[in-house]
Motif scaffolding. Sequence first.
Motif, PDB file in Angstrom:
ATOM      1  N   TRP A 142      31.098  -0.030  21.473  1.00  0.00           N
ATOM      2  CA  TRP A 142      30.820   0.723  20.384  1.00  0.00           C
ATOM      3  C   TRP A 142      31.304  -0.581  19.060  1.00  0.00           C
ATOM      4  O   TRP A 142      30.598  -1.076  17.954  1.00  0.00           O
ATOM      5  N   HIS A 143      32.257  -0.202  19.414  1.00  0.00           N
ATOM      6  CA  HIS A 143      33.600  -0.393  18.006  1.00  0.00           C
ATOM      7  C   HIS A 143      33.230  -1.564  17.583  1.00  0.00           C
ATOM      8  O   HIS A 143      32.727  -1.697  16.296  1.00  0.00           O
ATOM      9  N   GLY A 144      33.676  -2.290  18.323  1.00  0.00           N
ATOM     10  CA  GLY A 144      33.094  -4.328  17.777  1.00  0.00           C
ATOM     11  C   GLY A 144      31.696  -4.707  17.195  1.00  0.00           C
ATOM     12  O   GLY A 144      32.244  -5.448  16.554  1.00  0.00           O
ATOM     13  N   LYS A 145      31.316  -4.078  18.528  1.00  0.00           N
ATOM     14  CA  LYS A 145      29.714  -4.082  17.463  1.00  0.00           C
ATOM     15  C   LYS A 145      29.083  -3.729  16.212  1.00  0.00           C
ATOM     16  O   LYS A 145      29.383  -4.195  15.394  1.00  0.00           O
ATOM     17  N   ILE A 146      29.366  -2.711  15.709  1.00  0.00           N
ATOM     18  CA  ILE A 146      29.262  -1.803  14.478  1.00  0.00           C
ATOM     19  C   ILE A 146      30.136  -3.214  13.106  1.00  0.00           C
ATOM     20  O   ILE A 146      28.946  -2.803  12.556  1.00  0.00           O
ATOM     21  N   GLY A 147      31.324  -2.887  13.240  1.00  0.00           N
ATOM     22  CA  GLY A 147      32.026  -4.663  12.386  1.00  0.00           C
ATOM     23  C   GLY A 147      33.161  -3.630  11.894  1.00  0.00           C
ATOM     24  O   GLY A 147      34.750  -3.235  12.709  1.00  0.00           O
ATOM     25  N   GLU A 148      33.030  -3.449  10.397  1.00  0.00           N
ATOM     26  CA  GLU A 148      33.958  -3.096   9.840  1.00  0.00           C
ATOM     27  C   GLU A 148      35.007  -1.462  10.269  1.00  0.00           C
ATOM     28  O   GLU A 148      34.110  -0.591  11.773  1.00  0.00           O
ATOM     29  N   ALA A 149      36.331  -1.751  10.494  1.00  0.00           N
ATOM     30  CA  ALA A 149      36.816  -0.548  12.178  1.00  0.00           C
ATOM     31  C   ALA A 149      36.474   0.637  11.054  1.00  0.00           C
ATOM     32  O   ALA A 149      36.740   1.379  12.181  1.00  0.00           O
ATOM     33  N   THR A 150      37.240   0.358  10.272  1.00  0.00           N
ATOM     34  CA  THR A 150      36.830   2.140   9.029  1.00  0.00           C
ATOM     35  C   THR A 150      35.271   2.343   9.106  1.00  0.00           C
ATOM     36  O   THR A 150      34.909   3.602   9.491  1.00  0.00           O
ATOM     37  N   ILE A 151      34.378   1.838   8.970  1.00  0.00           N
ATOM     38  CA  ILE A 151      32.920   2.510   9.741  1.00  0.00           C
ATOM     39  C   ILE A 151      32.527   3.597  10.992  1.00  0.00           C
ATOM     40  O   ILE A 151      32.075   3.795  11.473  1.00  0.00           O
ATOM     41  N   ALA A 152      33.656   1.724  11.958  1.00  0.00           N
ATOM     42  CA  ALA A 152      33.362   2.191  13.426  1.00  0.00           C
ATOM     43  C   ALA A 152      33.886   3.138  13.556  1.00  0.00           C
ATOM     44  O   ALA A 152      33.284   3.906  14.452  1.00  0.00           O
ATOM     45  N   ASP A 153      35.095   3.152  14.011  1.00  0.00           N
ATOM     46  CA  ASP A 153      35.996   5.002  13.432  1.00  0.00           C
ATOM     47  C   ASP A 153      35.200   6.015  12.633  1.00  0.00           C
ATOM     48  O   ASP A 153      34.535   7.125  14.068  1.00  0.00           O
ATOM     49  N   ALA A 154      34.759   6.047  11.549  1.00  0.00           N
ATOM     50  CA  ALA A 154      33.716   7.176  11.341  1.00  0.00           C
ATOM     51  C   ALA A 154      32.882   7.700  12.240  1.00  0.00           C
ATOM     52  O   ALA A 154      32.139   8.615  11.892  1.00  0.00           O
ATOM     53  N   VAL A 155      31.344   6.309  12.528  1.00  0.00           N
ATOM     54  CA  VAL A 155      30.802   6.250  13.332  1.00  0.00           C
ATOM     55  C   VAL A 155      31.266   8.107  14.634  1.00  0.00           C
ATOM     56  O   VAL A 155      30.439   8.647  15.415  1.00  0.00           O
ATOM     57  N   LEU A 156      32.621   6.430  15.442  1.00  0.00           N
ATOM     58  CA  LEU A 156      32.584   6.771  16.663  1.00  0.00           C
ATOM     59  C   LEU A 156      33.011   8.463  16.983  1.00  0.00           C
ATOM     60  O   LEU A 156      32.759   9.124  17.698  1.00  0.00           O
ATOM     61  N   ASP A 157      33.415   8.654  15.862  1.00  0.00           N
ATOM     62  CA  ASP A 157      34.381  10.318  15.748  1.00  0.00           C
ATOM     63  C   ASP A 157      33.245  10.873  15.510  1.00  0.00           C
ATOM     64  O   ASP A 157      33.474  12.186  15.723  1.00  0.00           O
ATOM     65  N   ARG A 158      32.026  10.131  14.912  1.00  0.00           N
ATOM     66  CA  ARG A 158      31.091  12.210  14.414  1.00  0.00           C
ATOM     67  C   ARG A 158      29.924  12.151  15.473  1.00  0.00           C
ATOM     68  O   ARG A 158      29.338  12.785  16.154  1.00  0.00           O
ATOM     69  N   ILE A 159      30.700  11.014  17.013  1.00  0.00           N
ATOM     70  CA  ILE A 159      29.490  11.100  18.034  1.00  0.00           C
ATOM     71  C   ILE A 159      29.756  11.350  19.654  1.00  0.00           C
ATOM     72  O   ILE A 159      29.299  12.207  20.125  1.00  0.00           O
ATOM     73  N   VAL A 160      31.043  10.541  19.625  1.00  0.00           N
ATOM     74  CA  VAL A 160      31.963  10.804  21.375  1.00  0.00           C
ATOM     75  C   VAL A 160      32.340  12.087  21.158  1.00  0.00           C
ATOM     76  O   VAL A 160      32.085  12.540  22.759  1.00  0.00           O
ATOM     77  N   HIS A 161      32.869  12.516  21.021  1.00  0.00           N
ATOM     78  CA  HIS A 161      33.821  14.403  20.754  1.00  0.00           C
ATOM     79  C   HIS A 161      32.608  15.518  20.712  1.00  0.00           C
ATOM     80  O   HIS A 161      32.680  16.632  21.239  1.00  0.00           O
ATOM     81  N   ASP A 162      30.815  15.394  20.432  1.00  0.00           N
ATOM     82  CA  ASP A 162      30.324  16.080  20.003  1.00  0.00           C
ATOM     83  C   ASP A 162      29.101  15.696  21.142  1.00  0.00           C
ATOM     84  O   ASP A 162      27.691  16.186  21.223  1.00  0.00           O
ATOM     85  N   SER A 163      29.383  15.048  22.210  1.00  0.00           N
ATOM     86  CA  SER A 163      28.610  14.190  22.951  1.00  0.00           C
ATOM     87  C   SER A 163      28.390  14.253  24.786  1.00  0.00           C
ATOM     88  O   SER A 163      29.433  14.092  25.687  1.00  0.00           O
ATOM     89  N   TYR A 164      27.737  15.359  25.687  1.00  0.00           N
ATOM     90  CA  TYR A 164      27.855  14.842  26.669  1.00  0.00           C
ATOM     91  C   TYR A 164      27.030  13.623  27.194  1.00  0.00           C
ATOM     92  O   TYR A 164      26.424  13.001  26.466  1.00  0.00           O
ATOM     93  N   THR A 165      27.288  13.174  28.453  1.00  0.00           N
ATOM     94  CA  THR A 165      27.314  11.944  28.282  1.00  0.00           C
ATOM     95  C   THR A 165      26.714  11.676  30.387  1.00  0.00           C
ATOM     96  O   THR A 165      27.122  12.278  31.416  1.00  0.00           O
ATOM     97  N   ILE A 166      25.784  10.580  30.239  1.00  0.00           N
ATOM     98  CA  ILE A 166      25.182  10.668  31.545  1.00  0.00           C
ATOM     99  C   ILE A 166      25.520   9.323  31.959  1.00  0.00           C
ATOM    100  O   ILE A 166      24.609   8.006  31.045  1.00  0.00           O
TER     101      ILE A 166
END
Length: 255
Positions: free
Chosen positions: A208-232
């Motif tokens: 996802w990181h590379g598709k979001i674009g700007e690294a700082t925005i990608a980091d912020a988005v992923l940080d708010r998703i990955v650690h609070d998610s169950y995965t299927i």
Amino acid sequence: MMTNAATLNKLIEMRLTAMADAFRIQLQDNVHSDLSFEDRMGLLVDIEYNSRKNNRLKRLIKQAAFDQTNACIAGINYSAGRKLNKSQIHSLSTCSYIAENHNIIIMGAAGSGKSYLACAFGIEACKQFYTVKYVRLPELFVDLAVARGQGDYKKVLNQYTKVKLLILDEWMLVSLTETESRDLLEIIHARHKRGSTIFCSQFSPAGWHGKIGEATIADAVLDRIVHDSYTIEIHSDGSKDLSMREVYGIKHNSQ
């Protein structure tokens, strides 16, 4: 003394239509004649109560705009090749993750059943009277672009941030523009710890990181998703595995 006809009219005027219908049936059918006043009243109230709950459920499902309104937990395909964790899915179907403001990441190849599973979770959420919204990520960006041009950006943004469960299908299917990346951060940030989101993607979070674009925005988005998610992870059988985009980057979280 109030007549039965007057009582019926007042029930209808108060929009207690299910109760009015049930009262009319009680008047016409002697089967309830042996019941006490309290029992007959209880039956009328139960019918009105259940009618209102059913109508509310129908409204929530309609407002959610599910891609597959026939999706249900009982209809999930657990064939061995798909490698689905049945106990995990049944645990998530209780919607405890919504009460805890956690997310679900559903990964699999095109046609693997991600949307069906997400909609099944969404319908279970509606049954517990949570507000739900299903949308393809490209359509979300179109909605926001149109709203921005019409001066309704904040209003439309709130529709995606305030809903208790947001289902984002076709997540990170293509690279985002700078405006789309910033819009996405607004939504993810507003929902963080306040609502739950289901992400349906052909890619693992590492992609996802590379598709979001700007690294700082990608980091912020992923940080708010990955650690609070169950995965299927939905696997495919045999040759169909060739359509998978990446090796999954997240393991099943424990419930």
